[in-house]
Enzyme design. Structure first.
Site, short mmCIF file in Angstrom:
data_model
loop_
_atom_site.label_atom_id
_atom_site.label_comp_id
_atom_site.label_asym_id
_atom_site.label_seq_id
_atom_site.Cartn_x
_atom_site.Cartn_y
_atom_site.Cartn_z
N TYR A 1 29.00 44.57 39.65
CA TYR A 1 28.90 43.32 40.12
C TYR A 1 28.84 43.56 41.58
CZ TYR A 1 30.17 38.50 40.75
OH TYR A 1 30.17 37.36 41.05
N GLY B 1 35.62 43.02 34.22
CA GLY B 1 36.45 41.75 34.36
C GLY B 1 37.56 42.03 35.70
N ARG B 2 38.75 41.72 35.14
CA ARG B 2 39.84 41.90 36.37
C ARG B 2 40.60 43.10 36.24
NH1 ARG B 2 43.10 36.38 37.13
NH2 ARG B 2 44.02 37.45 35.41
N GLU C 1 40.83 46.26 38.30
CA GLU C 1 41.62 46.24 39.45
C GLU C 1 42.81 46.74 39.41
OE1 GLU C 1 43.34 41.75 40.22
OE2 GLU C 1 41.27 42.25 40.83
N CYS D 1 30.04 45.86 35.32
CA CYS D 1 30.74 45.00 36.09
C CYS D 1 31.88 45.57 37.35
CB CYS D 1 31.14 43.75 35.34
SG CYS D 1 31.65 42.49 36.08
N HIS D 2 33.11 45.01 36.83
CA HIS D 2 34.03 45.59 37.87
C HIS D 2 34.53 46.87 37.18
CE1 HIS D 2 34.16 41.54 39.51
NE2 HIS D 2 34.62 41.80 40.40
#
Length: 192
Positions: free
Chosen positions: A137, A87-88, A91, A117-118
Site C-alpha cells: 500500500y 489491513g491494520r 502494525e 497491502c500493509h
C-alpha cells in the site's frame, strides 16, 4: 499436498484474509490460518477497507474469521510457503518477535512468501526486504525504502514478483496476486 501458513490478526483487511485463504484451499492446499495468542476455533475481527475517492481508504466492520489452527502449534518446517494478510493487523503483529522469526524462516529457507497491502510492514520489521524489489500500500512505501528495499509503485490491481517474494498493494489485485504466488509455489498454468 502443499501446506501454507496464513498469518492474520484482529482488524486484518477482510478481503485480504477471506479471499486468499479460500483461493488457496480451492486449489487443494492445506492452509493453516493463525494469529498470535489465539487458538484453533477462535476468531479475529476483520475490517473492510475501500477506496471511495478520499485521501485514504475508508474502514468498515468486516466479518469474524475463524482460525483453523493454533499459533502455538505451528512447526515451520511443515510449510511450503506463507501468506501475510494486510489491513491494520500487521502494525501490531510486527511487534511480536515470534512472528518476525517465522517470516525470517521462510526467507532463510528460500520458501515462497506472499504479502499484501500493509502486510509488508511485517517484512520490513523482520529485516528481510534489503535489496529486494516489492510493492505495498503506498503509505508503506517509505518503510520499504528505510528498510533497504526498492519500493515499486504499481496500480492497485497489480503485483510485483522478486524471486519467491510476491507483493501487491491491495485486494483489487487478488487475481494477479494469487496467480503469481501459485506460480512461485510451482503450479503451472496453461493458456487457452
Amino acid at each position: 499436498m502443499k501446506k501454507i501458513l496464513f498469518l492474520t490478526g484482529d482488524y486484518a483487511e477482510d478481503y485480504e484474509t477471506m479471499v486468499p485463504f479460500q483461493m488457496l484451499e480451492m486449489v487443494g492446499y492445506t492452509v493453516h490460518a493463525v494469529c498470535p495468542d489465539k487458538k484453533k476455533g477462535e476468531t479475529v475481527k476483520t475490517a473492510i477497507h475501500d477506496f471511495l475517492g478520499d485521501q485514504t481508504y475508508s474502514e468498515k466492520p468486516g466479518h469474524e474469521f475463524e482460525l483453523n489452527y493454533s499459533f502455538d502449534d505451528v512447526n515451520l518446517t511443515d510449510y511450503d510457503g506463507i501468506v501475510i494478510a494486510g489491513g491494520r493487523a500487521p502494525e501490531y503483529l510486527r511487534l511480536n518477535e515470534e512472528v518476525l522469526d517465522m517470516v525470517r524462516h521462510f526467507f532463510e529457507k528460500d520458501k515462497p512468501v506472499a504479502a499484501i497491502c500493509h502486510g509488508i510492514q511485517i517484512l520490513t520489521a523482520a529485516g528481510v526486504v534489503k535489496d529486494r524489489t516489492l510493492t505495498a500500500y503506498p503509505a508503506v512505501g517509505p518503510e520499504v525504502t528505510i528498510a533497504g528495499g526498492h519500493f515499486k509503485s504499481v496500480p492497485v490491481d497489480d503485483v510485483v514478483v522478486d524471486g519467491k517474494l510476491v507483493t501487491s498493494p491491495a485486494w483489487p489485485a487478488h487475481a494477479a496476486f494469487m496467480r503469481e504466488f501459485l506460480k512461485v509455489m510451482g503450479m503451472e498454468f496453461k493458456q487457452s
